[in-house]
Design a protein around this motif. Structure first.
Motif, short mmCIF file in Angstrom:
data_model
loop_
_atom_site.label_atom_id
_atom_site.label_comp_id
_atom_site.label_asym_id
_atom_site.label_seq_id
_atom_site.Cartn_x
_atom_site.Cartn_y
_atom_site.Cartn_z
N ARG A 8 -44.82 -50.63 -19.74
CA ARG A 8 -45.12 -51.14 -18.40
C ARG A 8 -43.91 -50.98 -17.49
NH1 ARG A 8 -47.34 -55.68 -20.98
NH2 ARG A 8 -45.60 -56.96 -20.26
N ARG A 9 -42.75 -51.37 -17.99
CA ARG A 9 -41.53 -51.30 -17.19
C ARG A 9 -41.10 -49.86 -16.95
NH1 ARG A 9 -37.34 -53.47 -20.08
NH2 ARG A 9 -36.11 -53.65 -18.18
N TRP A 10 -41.32 -49.00 -17.94
CA TRP A 10 -40.96 -47.59 -17.80
C TRP A 10 -41.78 -46.91 -16.70
CZ3 TRP A 10 -37.90 -43.63 -18.24
CH2 TRP A 10 -38.40 -42.32 -18.25
N GLU A 45 -43.38 -48.33 -14.24
CA GLU A 45 -43.06 -48.90 -12.92
C GLU A 45 -41.72 -48.37 -12.42
OE1 GLU A 45 -43.37 -53.03 -10.46
OE2 GLU A 45 -43.13 -53.17 -12.64
N ASN A 97 -32.71 -49.80 -22.35
CA ASN A 97 -33.85 -50.69 -22.54
C ASN A 97 -34.45 -50.65 -23.93
OD1 ASN A 97 -34.87 -52.03 -19.77
ND2 ASN A 97 -33.87 -50.07 -19.33
N GLU A 141 -44.79 -54.01 -23.21
CA GLU A 141 -43.90 -54.36 -22.10
C GLU A 141 -42.95 -53.22 -21.74
OE1 GLU A 141 -40.45 -57.64 -20.90
OE2 GLU A 141 -41.43 -57.72 -22.86
#
Length: 278
Positions: A140-142, A144, A226, A137
């Protein structure tokens, strides 16, 4: 899986450091020795950006020098291309990731058009789409987050210099879609992208190197926020690698390099206009 000993043994690094604690290559070797097989794939994913650069260089010149930080060799690329010549379809068991295979198959098709996006940005879009499918996760966020920043900066620069920003946006996520569809001053991102205001302010920075540094500072802060509570996790290791990548990049940047960055950006946009007119 927790990595108490590995993380405890890492040197502290700070954004203002002028010297990184180790080279990326030695860091990569050390990390891959210590992490699990599944986590090693995540570490390698961070080094895929070097594969992208190497692949584009290889397609232009089979004898081109490779960035040593990459995961793939020229033999990997040669084998892939030779296999495609016999059977042009994605190779699931290849060492070469499928997004690179897709890039090659797509761009060598005589009917292909970049639709305004230059080759590097088109490959970057494919990479981000593939990277955002990872099961981790945090990564994925990094990825994006990086895609959103890149697209917003590109859109602002396009608008400033009279280019069609809708043709220059890459990726297929929600923010990319909003930027493509909107003619609003904020590209429809206010309230949708939390970092819109800060990125828009950074885009107005006239000093190119200072703007690059501010973007990296924003990314550095995001990494800190994060992973604050992920004390001995693979995420802490990934963040460490990403920070060293930033520090290594800044060791080689200069005023001349900043000018090259800007010229390259504008050349890519002019190339986009050329494709649009076809």
């Amino acid at each position: 899986m927790n990595y108490y000993c590995l993380i405890a043994g890492l040197s502290d690094i700070h954004a203002e450091d002028t010297k990184s604690v180790s080279t990326l290559i030695s860091l990569k070797v050390d990390m891959l020795k210590e992490v699990s097989v599944s986590d090693a794939k995540l570490v390698k994913l961070l080094f895929s950006v070097f594969d992208n650069t190497n692949f584009l260089a290889y397609l232009k010149d089979k004898e081109a020098d490779f960035l040593p930080e990459g995961n793939l060799s020229d033999d990997d690329f040669a084998t892939m291309i030779a296999t495609f010549q016999e059977e042009p379809k994605l190779q699931k068991k290849s060492n070469v990731p499928q997004y690179l295979q897709k890039y090659y198959l797509t761009t060598t098709d005589e009917n292909f058009s970049f639709e305004g996006v230059n080759s590097e940005d088109y490959l970057a879009g494919l990479f981000y789409e593939a990277a955002m499918e990872t099961k981790n996760e945090f990564l994925r966020r990094w990825f994006e987050f990086n895609l959103n920043i890149s697209n917003l900066l590109t859109a602002i620069t396009c608008r400033k210099h009279g280019f069609n920003h809708k043709l220059m946006v890459v990726g297929q996520n929600e923010i990319a879609g909003l930027i493509r569809q909107s003619n609003a001053r904020d590209f429809g991102l206010s309230g949708e992208f939390d970092y819109y205001d800060v990125v828009a302010r950074i885009a107005e920075e006239p000093d190119l190197l200072e703007r690059e540094k501010k973007i990296d500072a924003l990314k550095w802060e995001w990494l800190e926020e994060n992973t604050f509570f992920k004390y001995f996790s693979i995420e802490k290791i990934l963040v460490y690698v990403l920070k060293v990548q930033m520090l290594e990049r800044w060791k080689i940047l200069s005023v001349d390099k900043g000018t090259q960055i800007f010229r390259k950006l504008l050349e890519g946009m002019k190339e986009g206009v050329k494709f649009e007119a076809v």
